[in-house]
Write an enzyme that holds these catalytic residues in place. Structure first.
Site, mmCIF file in Angstrom:
data_model
loop_
_atom_site.group_PDB
_atom_site.id
_atom_site.type_symbol
_atom_site.label_atom_id
_atom_site.label_comp_id
_atom_site.label_asym_id
_atom_site.label_seq_id
_atom_site.Cartn_x
_atom_site.Cartn_y
_atom_site.Cartn_z
ATOM 1 N N GLU A 57 0.864 -1.125 0.120
ATOM 2 C CA GLU A 57 0.166 0.374 0.136
ATOM 3 C C GLU A 57 1.332 1.502 0.203
ATOM 4 O OE1 GLU A 57 -2.578 -2.913 2.685
ATOM 5 O OE2 GLU A 57 -0.213 -2.529 1.876
ATOM 6 N N CYS A 80 -2.225 -4.495 6.972
ATOM 7 C CA CYS A 80 -2.345 -4.194 8.622
ATOM 8 C C CYS A 80 -3.095 -3.675 9.202
ATOM 9 C CB CYS A 80 -0.965 -4.986 8.914
ATOM 10 S SG CYS A 80 0.752 -3.445 8.075
ATOM 11 N N GLU A 295 13.415 -32.543 -1.269
ATOM 12 C CA GLU A 295 13.778 -33.052 -2.589
ATOM 13 C C GLU A 295 15.085 -33.307 -2.264
ATOM 14 O OE1 GLU A 295 16.054 -29.910 -6.153
ATOM 15 O OE2 GLU A 295 15.193 -29.197 -4.858
ATOM 16 N N GLY A 297 15.774 -37.650 -1.311
ATOM 17 C CA GLY A 297 15.702 -39.103 -1.565
ATOM 18 C C GLY A 297 14.871 -40.532 -1.296
ATOM 19 N N PRO A 298 15.004 -41.743 -1.525
ATOM 20 C CA PRO A 298 13.969 -42.334 -1.420
ATOM 21 C C PRO A 298 13.491 -42.394 0.392
ATOM 22 C CG PRO A 298 15.101 -44.014 -3.358
ATOM 23 C CD PRO A 298 15.816 -42.777 -2.563
#
Length: 365
Positions: A57, A80, A295, A297-298
């Protein structure tokens, strides 16, 4: 009673387009855009660029030259109502003498949560609350941190048609093509932290940062890299062990890597191995993380997808390459099911081709 016009929605959507410019730079604050219109003419535009700096704003009023008396303000998020590092935007609009404020979505923060709209109405300003789905989506991570005390969690995977993420040897670079990897750069840019596991660091030696030149030109904040390494087994030569990395382990509060200098990374100790993921997400929320990318691995991905707990993820970006890696490969997520009925179901909300790869966006059912 406030009147709602077709143009109200159009202008708020335009404000959302402005808000998107600050999405990668304004955390822990939510992205906000603002357009000021008087007598049918746009006289000011602004968005929130960075926490601690002017809000949308204020930037829009400055863009209008300071004279916005009698104008209509279109803002993607409720102004706010409290003084923090910047003045209260609701009071700024009152002091500026605007006539009408149209809001895309209410602010769930307990210090706002309707108080901004109430301040404006008490000052004689007409307020319209639209609660647009697009406006709520823009602040989804912020809402998650405020309301659930954990960030919005996005999973990323890249697999073959048969659900493999690597050969048995660990080789995984590259299953998907360069276009998919480019989209991953954008995913990192849009998140405040990236979570990975020790296994991924040992196998791939990733940096997990934003390196795309176009994204870097926007002033993107690099995400906090979070390495889940309960036994502190990651080699000290790993690229990710650099400033801006948080190592989460279970070796006691004073435990450190022996082969890197003190202060090179941050540490967070948990009592148990495997790491308590809900507690970790709570800790990241307390650090101001609105959006987190997994992000990994298994093992780590399987921990987030495990059917034995309430889903800990909010969106899954799944890249599927037109390749088959065979049975001697690593599956996408390491967990076991006793019965098919135990599986968490998901809804596909978007599907698209990214180069030669298929990209699915899913949400939990």
């Amino acid at each position: 009673m406030s009147s709602v016009y077709l143009s109200d929605t159009l202008f708020v959507r335009a404000a959302l387009e402005l808000a998107a410019h600050g999405r990668n730079t304004c955390a822990p604050n939510p992205p906000v855009g603002c357009i000021i219109v008087r007598q049918g003419e746009v006289i000011g535009r602004g968005y929130h660029k960075k926490a601690g700096e002017a809000h949308a704003e204020v930037n829009a009023i400055a863009d209008a030259g300071g004279d916005v008396a009698g104008a209509t303000v279109y803002v993607s998020l409720e102004p706010c109502a409290f003084v923090g590092r910047t003045p209260a935007c609701a009071q700024t609009l009152i002091d500026a003498g605007v006539a009408r404020v149209v809001v895309g979505a209410g602010d769930p923060h307990p210090q706002v949560a309707g108080k901004g709209a109430d301040m404006l109405r008490e000052a004689g300003i007409e307020v319209v609350m639209l609660e647009l789905a697009e406006a709520q989506s823009m602040i989804a991570g912020f809402v998650s941190r405020i309301m659930r005390k954990r960030p919005r969690v996005v999973l990323k995977s890249a697999s073959s048609l048969d659900g493999a993420v690597a050969l048995a040897s660990g080789q995984s670079q590259w299953i998907t093509g360069p276009q998919a990897r480019g989209q991953v750069q954008a995913l990192r840019a849009g998140c405040d932290a990236v979570i990975t596991g020790a296994g991924t660091v040992i196998a791939d030696n990733p940096q997990l940062n934003v390196r795309d030149p176009q994204l870097l030109m926007t002033g993107v904040q690099q995400p906090l890299r979070v390495v889940l390494d309960p036994k502190l087994r990651v080699p000290g030569s790993s690229q990710i062990l650099s400033p801006g990395t948080l190592v989460v382990h279970a070796k006691g509060s004073d435990a450190r890597y022996a082969d890197i200098p003190a202060g090179q990374v941050e540490y967070l100790a948990f009592e148990e191995d495997p790491i308590d993921l809900p507690l970790l997400l709570q800790a990241l929320a307390e650090r101001g993380c609105n959006n987190v990318l997994v992000e990994a691995g298994p093992a780590v991905l399987g921990s987030f997808l495990s059917p034995n707990k309430v889903p800990l993820w909010d969106e899954w970006v799944c890249f599927i390459a037109p390749k088959v890696l065979g049975s001697a490969s690593q599956t996408l997520a390491a967990f076991t099911l006793g019965d098919l009925a135990q599986a968490h179901a998901a809804n596909i909300v978007e599907r698209a081709m990214v180069g030669e790869d298929l990209c699915l966006r899913l949400v939990p059912q």
